[in-house]
Design an enzyme around this catalytic site. Structure first.
Site, PDB file in Angstrom:
ATOM      1  CG  PHE A   1      -3.009  41.822 -18.723  1.00 30.75           C
ATOM      2  CD1 PHE A   1      -2.738  43.117 -18.314  1.00 30.75           C
ATOM      3  CD2 PHE A   1      -2.065  40.825 -18.468  1.00 30.75           C
ATOM      4  CE1 PHE A   1      -1.542  43.417 -17.673  1.00 30.75           C
ATOM      5  CE2 PHE A   1      -0.872  41.120 -17.826  1.00 30.75           C
ATOM      6  CZ  PHE A   1      -0.611  42.414 -17.432  1.00 30.75           C
ATOM      7  CG  HIS A   2      -8.954  37.959 -18.823  1.00 29.45           C
ATOM      8  ND1 HIS A   2      -7.750  37.287 -18.850  1.00 29.45           N
ATOM      9  CD2 HIS A   2      -9.704  37.344 -17.900  1.00 29.45           C
ATOM     10  CE1 HIS A   2      -7.792  36.298 -17.976  1.00 29.45           C
ATOM     11  NE2 HIS A   2      -8.962  36.318 -17.378  1.00 29.45           N
ATOM     12  CB  ALA A   3     -13.289  41.836 -17.200  1.00 28.87           C
TER      13      ALA A   3
ATOM     14  NE  ARG B   1     -10.521  38.721 -14.152  1.00 25.49           N
ATOM     15  CZ  ARG B   1     -11.460  37.910 -13.676  1.00 25.49           C
ATOM     16  NH1 ARG B   1     -11.206  36.632 -13.566  1.00 25.49           N
ATOM     17  NH2 ARG B   1     -12.672  38.361 -13.412  1.00 25.49           N
TER      18      ARG B   1
END
Ligand code: T46
Length: 133
Positions: A49-51, A96
């Site tokens: 839950f981040h880029a 992702r």
């Protein structure tokens, strides 16, 4: 073009079993500065839950499997990481998520940079805003 850039690792097998060697500059298309692995993920837990602003990574499930979601702000795709001979290259500015970890999953990740929390974008709207700039 798919968001999933697969890299096939040729196993060096003999009668004893299999071995995969990952080398920067050939199998892995960047100098490797960091290696980490995720294991023992509890049932029903999702991660990611981040880029990343500037980070390339290659991820491979060396045992077990998990479902990875990649999102570039325009499209969202998912695929199973379920083979120790198949890695996925994740480029900069790709959101992702990892879901459905099997109890035996060991997700190995090779990274192009040292750990830097400032490189993370952990809010999806912020991610979209950075993409627009
Ligand atoms: C990614 C996906 C695939 C460190 O101190 N050093 C490290 O190198 C890493 C990767 C993490 N951490 C710390 C930061 C957090 O306090 O370990 C904790 C868990 O990290 P995070 O919540 O970011 O873990 P995931 O599974 O959500 O994401 C990880 C990577 O951080 C990320 O870069 O692409 O795996």
């Amino acid at each position: 073009m798919s968001l999933f850039h697969w890299i096939d690792f040729s196993p060096l097998g003999d009668e004893r079993g299999s071995l995969v060697a990952l080398e920067a500059g050939s199998t892995v298309p960047f100098p490797i500065k960091r290696v980490y692995y995720i294991f023992g993920t509890k049932e029903g837990v999702s991660r990611g839950f981040h880029a990343h602003r500037q980070l390339q990574q290659v991820a491979v499930c060396v045992t077990g499997k998990c479902r990875m979601v990649l999102d570039n702000g325009k499209k969202r795709e998912e695929a199973w990481l379920d083979s120790p001979t198949k890695g996925v290259l994740i480029q900069d500015m790709v959101w992702r998520e990892m879901h459905d970890f099997s109890p035996d999953c060991v997700l190995l990740v090779l990274a192009s940079e040292h750990y830097d929390e400032c490189d993370y974008i952990r809010n999806y709207q912020d991610f979209l805003d950075v993409l627009k700039k």
